[in-house]
Motif scaffolding. Structure first.
Motif, PDB file in Angstrom:
ATOM      1  N   LEU A   1      43.782   4.759   5.803  1.00 50.82           N
ATOM      2  CA  LEU A   1      44.168   3.506   5.168  1.00 50.82           C
ATOM      3  C   LEU A   1      44.317   2.411   6.217  1.00 50.82           C
ATOM      4  O   LEU A   1      44.919   2.630   7.272  1.00 50.82           O
ATOM      5  N   ARG A   2      43.770   1.238   5.901  1.00 51.28           N
ATOM      6  CA  ARG A   2      43.923   0.100   6.809  1.00 51.28           C
ATOM      7  C   ARG A   2      45.223  -0.623   6.466  1.00 51.28           C
ATOM      8  O   ARG A   2      45.410  -1.081   5.346  1.00 51.28           O
ATOM      9  N   VAL A   3      46.108  -0.712   7.444  1.00 53.12           N
ATOM     10  CA  VAL A   3      47.446  -1.279   7.246  1.00 53.12           C
ATOM     11  C   VAL A   3      47.660  -2.389   8.266  1.00 53.12           C
ATOM     12  O   VAL A   3      47.396  -2.213   9.459  1.00 53.12           O
ATOM     13  N   TYR A   4      48.143  -3.543   7.783  1.00 55.20           N
ATOM     14  CA  TYR A   4      48.528  -4.629   8.668  1.00 55.20           C
ATOM     15  C   TYR A   4      50.041  -4.801   8.608  1.00 55.20           C
ATOM     16  O   TYR A   4      50.628  -4.884   7.527  1.00 55.20           O
TER      17      TYR A   4
ATOM     18  N   GLY B   1      48.677   8.559  11.159  1.00 53.01           N
ATOM     19  CA  GLY B   1      47.312   8.681  10.656  1.00 53.01           C
ATOM     20  C   GLY B   1      46.726   7.440  10.023  1.00 53.01           C
ATOM     21  O   GLY B   1      45.631   7.507   9.441  1.00 53.01           O
ATOM     22  N   PHE B   2      47.390   6.292  10.143  1.00 53.15           N
ATOM     23  CA  PHE B   2      46.878   5.066   9.546  1.00 53.15           C
ATOM     24  C   PHE B   2      46.049   4.264  10.547  1.00 53.15           C
ATOM     25  O   PHE B   2      46.267   4.348  11.767  1.00 53.15           O
ATOM     26  N   ASP B   3      45.115   3.486  10.041  1.00 56.05           N
ATOM     27  CA  ASP B   3      44.395   2.491  10.832  1.00 56.05           C
ATOM     28  C   ASP B   3      45.244   1.230  10.782  1.00 56.05           C
ATOM     29  O   ASP B   3      45.134   0.438   9.849  1.00 56.05           O
ATOM     30  N   VAL B   4      46.096   1.048  11.766  1.00 52.24           N
ATOM     31  CA  VAL B   4      47.143   0.032  11.669  1.00 52.24           C
ATOM     32  C   VAL B   4      46.977  -1.014  12.759  1.00 52.24           C
ATOM     33  O   VAL B   4      46.559  -0.733  13.880  1.00 52.24           O
ATOM     34  N   ARG B   5      47.323  -2.248  12.399  1.00 48.61           N
ATOM     35  CA  ARG B   5      47.244  -3.369  13.342  1.00 48.61           C
ATOM     36  C   ARG B   5      48.475  -4.240  13.158  1.00 48.61           C
ATOM     37  O   ARG B   5      48.906  -4.491  12.030  1.00 48.61           O
TER      38      ARG B   5
END
Length: 244
Positions: free
Chosen positions: A10-13, A33-37
């Motif tokens: 999951l892409r998370v900002y 495990g998140f795609d986080v920025r």
């Protein structure tokens, strides 16, 4: 936004103006495990979201410049997305205001990272279910086609998608979804403006009388761009009706 690959993270900002706290949350969510920025303010978020839309946003309320409540309202209007509001303030009135402005979940700081991760997974699964394209329907045989009802306008995917009789689809914002749900359940009857404003979360004491017109105008424009002839009509002095 293209349909997501459910096998990808999951892409998370995370929008937080405290540098240390933002870095800590990004690190811990990345380990989960998140795609986080991490982003420091609303302008940085808008730029990142335009280039690569996130599926879940974690927003601090007390941002410099545009605050998290305004950012949540703008983001909610852009389409399906999970919104977690995080704040040190926990009064009931503030929670209600955040939910009214578009947040799905309100969490009081300090946020427990495992609870935040579980919340993100729940919201992300919901968003991906809405965005996932439908498998093509099997062709009915002649006997079934003879008795099948004529195709009709309908709301699908948890009412987040409008489908016309030809099978074309239109993804809806929160306000558009609420408006159409109020209209399409009446069998073509006229719904007055006050009831529609309440349906989209308006406060009749402070409501802008042009708010409905703006929502309807935007919805009609989107429908035309999708090749759909939207049967949404204004009845002067009375309200609106949806009559296919």
């Amino acid at each position: 936004m293209n349909a997501p690959d459910t096998a990808t993270p999951l892409r998370v900002y995370v929008v937080e103006d405290d540098d240390d706290l933002r870095e800590d949350i990004v690190l811990l969510l990345g380990n989960a495990g998140f795609d986080v920025r991490g982003l420091p303010d609303a302008p940085a978020f808008y730029k990142a979201h335009a280039l690569a839309p996130c599926e879940v946003a974690v927003l601090d309320i007390g941002l410099h410049g545009e605050d998290g409540l305004s950012l949540a309202a703008q983001l909610r209007a852009s389409g399906p997305v999970g919104i977690v509001m995080a704040s040190a303030r926990g009064a009931v009135e503030e929670r209600i205001e955040a939910l009214r402005r578009g947040a799905d979940v309100y969490m009081v700081k300090p946020v427990h990272i495992e609870e935040l991760a579980a919340t993100i997974r729940m919201l992300g699964s919901r968003v991906r279910a809405v965005m996932q394209p439908q498998a093509p329907a099997t062709r009915p045989d002649a006997a079934a086609a003879a008795v099948a009802p004529a195709p009709a306008w309908r709301l699908a995917e948890g009412d987040w998608v409008l489908r016309d009789p030809a099978g074309r689809q239109l993804k809806l914002t929160t306000n558009e979804r609420a408006l159409l749900a109020s209209l399409m359940g009446t069998g073509g009857q006229v719904v007055n403006r006050d009831d529609l404003l309440l349906g989209v979360g308006g406060d009749l004491r402070e409501a802008d009388p042009k708010r409905l017109d703006v929502i309807v105008s935007r919805l009609r424009r989107k429908a035309r761009q999708a090749g759909m002839q939207l049967p949404l009509h204004v009845v002067r002095g009375a309200g609106y009706q949806f009559v296919p």
